[in-house]
Write a protein that holds these residues in place. Structure first.
Motif, PDB file in Angstrom:
ATOM      1  N   HIS A 162      16.933 -20.500  32.606  1.00  0.00           N
ATOM      2  CA  HIS A 162      16.752 -19.058  32.363  1.00  0.00           C
ATOM      3  C   HIS A 162      17.195 -18.404  31.322  1.00  0.00           C
ATOM      4  CE1 HIS A 162      16.549 -15.483  35.096  1.00  0.00           C
ATOM      5  NE2 HIS A 162      17.225 -14.795  34.518  1.00  0.00           N
ATOM      6  N   THR A 220      26.982 -16.012  43.843  1.00  0.00           N
ATOM      7  CA  THR A 220      25.423 -16.585  43.423  1.00  0.00           C
ATOM      8  C   THR A 220      24.774 -15.492  44.004  1.00  0.00           C
ATOM      9  OG1 THR A 220      25.379 -18.012  45.504  1.00  0.00           O
ATOM     10  CG2 THR A 220      26.057 -18.872  43.064  1.00  0.00           C
ATOM     11  N   ARG A 221      24.970 -14.805  45.157  1.00  0.00           N
ATOM     12  CA  ARG A 221      24.130 -13.788  45.540  1.00  0.00           C
ATOM     13  C   ARG A 221      23.951 -12.387  44.675  1.00  0.00           C
ATOM     14  NH1 ARG A 221      27.040 -13.295  51.142  1.00  0.00           N
ATOM     15  NH2 ARG A 221      28.745 -13.508  49.872  1.00  0.00           N
ATOM     16  N   SER A 241      21.572 -13.432  42.023  1.00  0.00           N
ATOM     17  CA  SER A 241      20.192 -13.362  42.476  1.00  0.00           C
ATOM     18  C   SER A 241      19.761 -11.821  42.527  1.00  0.00           C
ATOM     19  CB  SER A 241      20.183 -13.947  43.874  1.00  0.00           C
ATOM     20  OG  SER A 241      20.243 -15.244  43.712  1.00  0.00           O
ATOM     21  N   TYR A 242      20.539 -10.992  43.145  1.00  0.00           N
ATOM     22  CA  TYR A 242      20.384  -9.580  43.092  1.00  0.00           C
ATOM     23  C   TYR A 242      19.874  -9.111  41.752  1.00  0.00           C
ATOM     24  CZ  TYR A 242      20.794  -4.628  43.881  1.00  0.00           C
ATOM     25  OH  TYR A 242      20.671  -3.179  44.021  1.00  0.00           O
ATOM     26  N   ASN A 302      18.394 -10.794  39.661  1.00  0.00           N
ATOM     27  CA  ASN A 302      17.232 -11.540  39.002  1.00  0.00           C
ATOM     28  C   ASN A 302      17.714 -12.327  37.794  1.00  0.00           C
ATOM     29  OD1 ASN A 302      15.393 -10.371  40.892  1.00  0.00           O
ATOM     30  ND2 ASN A 302      15.143  -8.744  39.397  1.00  0.00           N
ATOM     31  N   THR A 335      20.560 -16.036  36.906  1.00  0.00           N
ATOM     32  CA  THR A 335      21.379 -17.190  37.720  1.00  0.00           C
ATOM     33  C   THR A 335      22.592 -17.472  36.812  1.00  0.00           C
ATOM     34  OG1 THR A 335      20.311 -18.651  35.979  1.00  0.00           O
ATOM     35  CG2 THR A 335      19.235 -18.547  37.946  1.00  0.00           C
TER      36      THR A 335
END
Length: 338
Positions: free
Chosen positions: A125, A301-302, A305-306, A308, A310
């Motif tokens: 990423h 990790t959430r 993800s929020y 966009n 990693t």
């Protein structure tokens, strides 16, 4: 318009502070591009709610995003253009005064301590390189923002703040379990700040003191004592060790003075460090103390993800501390007015 200040504390720290600033007792080091994006986060976000598997932003400065009306494309694009111009100007200013942050030498392996910064060679990423792409990346995460909770909270009388008329506003807070530590901080503050500054205010927020402790603060603090309305918060905000009270206090006060200084009870000031940092924050917009531990290891990790992204992208960087924060009241940090 609500000032949107994101101060991610505790285990989460600040996801955007990939190359944070080190201060107080140290000369401030460079801000990276992503730390500048953190400034834009400050202009757009308020608090991140983590509840079970869900995570959402409670605020944005774009009034059309707030109402969910995305049809006003022209106004939205004009707002983006103004933000982008602020972003570019801030980058130009930072590049003149900052120096490159040293990258870690370690490669991420199973044998490496889990809390150590490292370079993950398997990370595929990448963050966008251009400034417009970075700004779009931030804004696009907030199109579904819900500000009903924030609207209600910021209307509480306990969070209504008037301009102090002072250049500096120092803010701190404590409950009974940090009361002794707070007293030591207050002694240091009055020995360091009071003899050398006059154009400042000090505000203390009571998070849960006993009546006797509160009476002692009023008698000896030489500050304005306020009560943070813990019981008026949403249930998921009422646990003090989740620190949602901190960004709300900062947001309520960010425009009350030219420079806001947040101090945890553990903070100890030195005159040299304070003077250097006050100079730096007027250029950088914000100065955040470098913390300890890997940002990737200590960020949910959430949350990654929020936004966009990693965790592996942030493996080379330390966390930033939410305990000692300098914010300059400017558009880049405080948001745009309409």
């Amino acid at each position: 318009m609500y000032v949107a200040v994101q101060v991610l504390v505790s285990g989460l720290s600040s996801i955007a502070a990939t190359k944070s600033v080190e201060m107080i007792g140290y000369k401030t080091v460079a801000l990276s591009l992503m730390l500048v994006v953190a400034g834009l986060f400050m202009a757009y976000l308020t608090v991140l709610r983590t509840e079970g598997p869900h995570m959402m932003s409670l605020g944005t400065t774009d009034r059309h995003l707030r109402t969910g009306n995305l049809g006003h494309r022209h106004d939205h694009e004009d707002h983006f253009t103004r933000l982008l111009k602020l972003y570019q100007l801030k980058m130009e200013a930072l590049q003149k005064v900052t120096q490159k942050t040293k990258e870690p030498n370690s490669i991420c392996t199973n044998s490496l301590p889990s809390d150590e910064e490292c370079v993950d060679l398997n990370c595929v990423h990448t963050e966008p390189e251009s400034l417009p792409a970075r700004l779009h990346s931030v804004i696009d995460t907030m199109n579904s923002s819900n500000v009903e909770t924030l609207n209600r909270i910021m209307q509480l009388k306990e969070l209504q703040v008037q301009p102090t008329g002072k250049r500096l506003l120092f803010i701190t807070a404590a409950s009974s379990n940090h009361y002794l530590e707070f007293q030591a901080m207050l002694k240091n503050f009055h020995e360091t700040v009071a003899p050398n500054f006059s154009n400042y205010s000090l505000i203390f927020y009571d998070l849960g003191l006993t009546l006797q402790e509160r009476a002692e603060v009023k008698k000896y603090c030489n500050c304005e004592v306020k009560t943070f309305p813990v019981l008026k918060m949403e249930y998921w905000m009422q646990k003090l060790t989740c620190y949602t009270w901190k960004p709300l206090i900062v947001q309520a006060n960010i425009k009350a003075a030219d420079i806001l200084v947040w101090m945890d009870a553990s903070v100890r000031l030195t005159m040299q460090g304070l003077m250097e940092t006050l100079q730096d924050v007027q250029i950088q917009g914000m100065v955040i103390r470098k913390g300890h531990g890997s940002l990737a290891q200590h960020t949910d990790t959430r949350m990654m993800s929020y936004f966009n992204t990693t965790s592996c992208v942030y493996a080379p960087y330390k966390m930033s501390s939410g305990g000692f924060i300098f914010l300059h009241n400017e558009q880049f940090v405080g948001g745009l007015e309409y």
